[in-house]
Design a protein around this motif. Sequence first.
Motif, PDB file in Angstrom:
ATOM      1  N   GLU A 245       0.808  -1.221   0.000  1.00  0.00           N
ATOM      2  CA  GLU A 245       0.000   0.000   0.000  1.00  0.00           C
ATOM      3  C   GLU A 245       0.843   1.275   0.000  1.00  0.00           C
TER       4      GLU A 245
ATOM      5  N   ASP B 243      -5.383   3.093  -2.497  1.00  0.00           N
ATOM      6  CA  ASP B 243      -6.209   3.783  -1.498  1.00  0.00           C
ATOM      7  C   ASP B 243      -6.523   5.189  -2.027  1.00  0.00           C
TER       8      ASP B 243
ATOM      9  N   HIS C   2      -5.059   8.345  -0.172  1.00  0.00           N
ATOM     10  CA  HIS C   2      -3.629   8.600  -0.394  1.00  0.00           C
ATOM     11  C   HIS C   2      -3.378   9.011  -1.847  1.00  0.00           C
TER      12      HIS C   2
ATOM     13  N   HIS D 232      -8.918   0.696  -1.235  1.00  0.00           N
ATOM     14  CA  HIS D 232      -9.479   1.346  -0.045  1.00  0.00           C
ATOM     15  C   HIS D 232     -10.190   2.624  -0.470  1.00  0.00           C
TER      16      HIS D 232
ATOM     17  N   ARG E  10     -10.656  12.110   3.746  1.00  0.00           N
ATOM     18  CA  ARG E  10     -10.721  10.846   4.464  1.00  0.00           C
ATOM     19  C   ARG E  10     -11.991  10.657   5.280  1.00  0.00           C
TER      20      ARG E  10
ATOM     21  N   GLU F 111     -12.403   2.567   4.121  1.00  0.00           N
ATOM     22  CA  GLU F 111     -11.490   2.849   5.232  1.00  0.00           C
ATOM     23  C   GLU F 111     -11.539   4.364   5.428  1.00  0.00           C
TER      24      GLU F 111
HETATM   25 MN    MN Z   1      -5.523   2.392   3.317  1.00  0.00          MN
END
Ligand code: MN
Length: 264
Positions: free
Chosen positions: A146, A179, A182, A205, A211, A240
Amino acid sequence: MKIGTQDQAFFPRDIKEKFLFLKEAGFEGFEIDGKLLVDHLDEVKEAIAKTGLPVTTACGGYTGWIGDFNEERRLNGLAEIKKILEALQEVGGKGIVVPAAWGMFTHRLPPMVSPRSQEGDRKAITESLLYLETIAKETGTTIFLEPLNRYQDHMINTLADARSFIDENQLRYVKIIADFYHMNIEEDDISEALHMNQDLVRHVHLADNHRFQPGSGSLDFKRHFNQLKEDGYDGFLTIECRVRGNDPQAEYMKALHYLRQSLG
Ligand code: MN
Ligand code: LER
């Protein structure tokens, strides 16, 4: 594509109740904390059997990073990840999500100078991945590498960074987890990065740009999902995220509904 979730503080604590709650809420998979899985393997097996909700993956639950500055911690982490992979094999899980490190060092905040060279970083991560490749092969699992944003880790920030380790070492059991949170910080364009790495992206994710829960920010989920679809992605989309709002559970359900609509 199926939608899964990590644990949340407002889910039931009891393992069987948690699985039942998630199944009834419409989630199709659960990404479990690695320690919770290892410490409560039988209970997790029973919960899966009772509800039919699969454990897709593990994330976290070990104490040393694959790119840890401290060699003893790195080796401890590998031993713990091995145990998690063995437990995943027993419950039919696909694999574990691992960043190079999380919260260990960032070039973007003081002191801004890493205690280790870039060559040292690469050596530690490479040794870890070569070891985990053999364990993943033995257990029929996958290492989902990741990339994290620059404020959480300095070693692997983009999908291309992750890809370079896989290509250089010809790893077959290490894939990439993308993700969105990110990626929103590190990639020029989320869809383009997904497309360029379509052969290696095997887990995702989801969170919105800040977020918080999907649908509460500015990411164009529909566009990125269409890209994944076009490229034949058939893995899990696992939420997430942090949740904000007066009623977190209701907000989470709203996010799940929003994601289903975005999937079309
Ligand atoms: Mn993640
Ligand atoms: C950490 O920010 C993260 O995205 C997790 O998936 C940890 O690997």
